[in-house]
Design a protein around this motif. Structure first.
Motif, PDB file in Angstrom:
ATOM      1  N   THR A   1      11.569  54.447   6.450  1.00 31.11           N
ATOM      2  CA  THR A   1      11.774  53.352   6.049  1.00 31.11           C
ATOM      3  C   THR A   1      10.617  52.128   6.487  1.00 31.11           C
ATOM      4  OG1 THR A   1      14.208  53.409   6.242  1.00 31.11           O
ATOM      5  CG2 THR A   1      13.264  51.214   6.092  1.00 31.11           C
ATOM      6  N   ASP A   2       9.940  51.579   5.522  1.00 32.06           N
ATOM      7  CA  ASP A   2       9.058  50.749   5.897  1.00 32.06           C
ATOM      8  C   ASP A   2       7.530  51.331   6.409  1.00 32.06           C
ATOM      9  OD1 ASP A   2      10.134  48.538   4.715  1.00 32.06           O
ATOM     10  OD2 ASP A   2      11.129  48.009   6.611  1.00 32.06           O
ATOM     11  N   ASP A   3       7.631  52.691   6.213  1.00 33.34           N
ATOM     12  CA  ASP A   3       6.371  53.585   6.777  1.00 33.34           C
ATOM     13  C   ASP A   3       5.243  53.347   5.736  1.00 33.34           C
ATOM     14  OD1 ASP A   3       4.997  55.165   8.347  1.00 33.34           O
ATOM     15  OD2 ASP A   3       6.054  56.744   7.844  1.00 33.34           O
ATOM     16  N   LEU A   4       4.017  53.319   6.245  1.00 33.98           N
ATOM     17  CA  LEU A   4       2.613  53.197   5.463  1.00 33.98           C
ATOM     18  C   LEU A   4       1.838  54.316   6.266  1.00 33.98           C
ATOM     19  CD1 LEU A   4       0.770  51.846   3.805  1.00 33.98           C
ATOM     20  CD2 LEU A   4      -0.067  50.697   5.716  1.00 33.98           C
ATOM     21  N   ILE A   5       1.798  55.319   4.924  1.00 37.96           N
ATOM     22  CA  ILE A   5       0.883  56.683   5.376  1.00 37.96           C
ATOM     23  C   ILE A   5      -0.528  56.390   4.821  1.00 37.96           C
ATOM     24  CG2 ILE A   5       0.682  59.051   5.197  1.00 37.96           C
ATOM     25  CD1 ILE A   5       3.196  58.227   6.750  1.00 37.96           C
ATOM     26  N   MET A   6      -1.590  56.654   5.411  1.00 37.79           N
ATOM     27  CA  MET A   6      -2.894  56.356   4.998  1.00 37.79           C
ATOM     28  C   MET A   6      -3.494  57.757   5.253  1.00 37.79           C
ATOM     29  SD  MET A   6      -3.713  52.550   6.207  1.00 37.79           S
ATOM     30  CE  MET A   6      -3.191  52.687   7.864  1.00 37.79           C
ATOM     31  N   TRP A   7      -4.404  57.948   4.339  1.00 40.63           N
ATOM     32  CA  TRP A   7      -5.725  59.309   4.401  1.00 40.63           C
ATOM     33  C   TRP A   7      -6.972  58.572   4.600  1.00 40.63           C
ATOM     34  CZ3 TRP A   7      -4.605  64.327   5.261  1.00 40.63           C
ATOM     35  CH2 TRP A   7      -3.433  64.783   4.865  1.00 40.63           C
ATOM     36  N   ARG A   8      -7.604  59.015   5.521  1.00 40.37           N
ATOM     37  CA  ARG A   8      -9.015  58.639   5.754  1.00 40.37           C
ATOM     38  C   ARG A   8      -9.762  59.825   5.838  1.00 40.37           C
ATOM     39  NH1 ARG A   8      -9.169  53.223   7.149  1.00 40.37           N
ATOM     40  NH2 ARG A   8      -7.068  52.464   7.593  1.00 40.37           N
ATOM     41  N   THR A   9     -11.089  59.606   5.520  1.00 36.23           N
ATOM     42  CA  THR A   9     -12.005  60.753   5.520  1.00 36.23           C
ATOM     43  C   THR A   9     -13.616  60.560   6.150  1.00 36.23           C
ATOM     44  OG1 THR A   9     -13.227  62.585   4.171  1.00 36.23           O
ATOM     45  CG2 THR A   9     -13.235  60.295   3.341  1.00 36.23           C
TER      46      THR A   9
END
Length: 272
Positions: A49-57
């Motif tokens: 809940t309310d989680d923000l997932i981010m992918w970076r390179t």
């Protein structure tokens, strides 16, 4: 005193373990793929809940994809990956489609619920290997006049690859390169050919094989293999020597028997 030292030692390792939970380095996972294919980098989590997932390179941690739990909205801000990225709406695993060699590098996935990356990947994208080409060698040494000289080459530039000549499953010769701006070639000199010879271009995850066309050189048979002029002369000389020796033995045997016959005729019998 020993007890104090032991307590200090335990406290030291407990502090390291505690710090690793906050600042610890996540395990680096290596992934290899061939260009043009698709690869999925797993987040090993589920969106909360309310989680923000981010992918970076990259070493600069450039944001390439993110997803938020409350509206499952995905965003791909990096134009290099336009229409080539897909995020799983439950796990936030990242799929890169039609992958390119320029996509190689580090990829990290983070969550707003954690101070450390969930996963870090070292992605290596290999170029597609060309099919090696086998042809006659244009350069021959004096010792190869009676032999078959071939050369195997890669018609396109390759990197991190090995070019090898095989006879069955046995490696006859090979050459490896890390980075190449010109075509790669490997010569082979043999007396005769059969269908067991092949040339293989391979890297860590794939290979390309070309089998030799026996019409390029004289074929090997069950009874004879094409040989050079010197070997033919030697065989002929040996055959001649064997013939002469056989004739000499026969002549000697014939003369011996003739002499024995004459001696019997000249010796008077007992009855006389």
């Amino acid at each position: 005193m020993p007890k104090k030292i032991f307590e200090v030692f335990i406290l030291f390792w407990w502090c390291l373990w505690s710090l690793s939970g906050v600042f610890g380095v996540d395990e680096l996972k290596s992934v290899s793929v061939t260009e043009g294919e698709s690869v999925t980098l797993n987040s090993d989590t589920e969106i909360q809940t309310d989680d923000l997932i981010m992918w970076r390179t990259g070493h600069n941690n450039i944001l390439i994809a993110k997803i938020k739990e409350n509206n499952y909205k995905t965003d791909f801000p990096d134009e290099r990956f336009r229409d080539r990225l897909k995020l799983d709406e439950k796990t936030a695993s990242l799929t890169i489609m039609n992958i390119r060699t320029t996509d190689s590098g580090l990829y990290r996935v983070t969550s707003s619920r954690s101070k450390t990356p969930l996963n870090t990947f070292n992605l290596t994208v290999y170029a597609r290997l060309p099919v090696p080409v086998i042809s006659h060698s244009s350069k021959k040494s004096p010792s190869s006049l009676s032999n078959c000289s071939l050369v195997c080459s890669s018609v396109l530039n390759v990197s991190d690859a090995t070019l090898s000549w095989y006879a069955g499953i046995s490696v006859l010769s090979s050459i490896s390169v890390c980075d190449l701006s010109i075509s790669l070639s490997l010569p082979l000199e043999i007396q005769c050919l059969d269908d067991s010879y092949s040339c293989v271009l391979n890297n860590t995850i794939s290979n390309q094989t070309t089998h030799v066309n026996t019409q390029l050189c004289g074929p090997c048979s069950d009874f004879n293999c094409c040989c050079g002029f010197t070997e033919a002369v030697i065989r002929l000389a040996l055959s001649a020597l064997v013939g002469v020796a056989t004739a000499a033995v026969l002549v000697y045997e014939f003369r011996s028997r003739s002499l024995q016959q004459k001696k019997r005729e000249q010796t008077p019998s007992n009855s006389d």
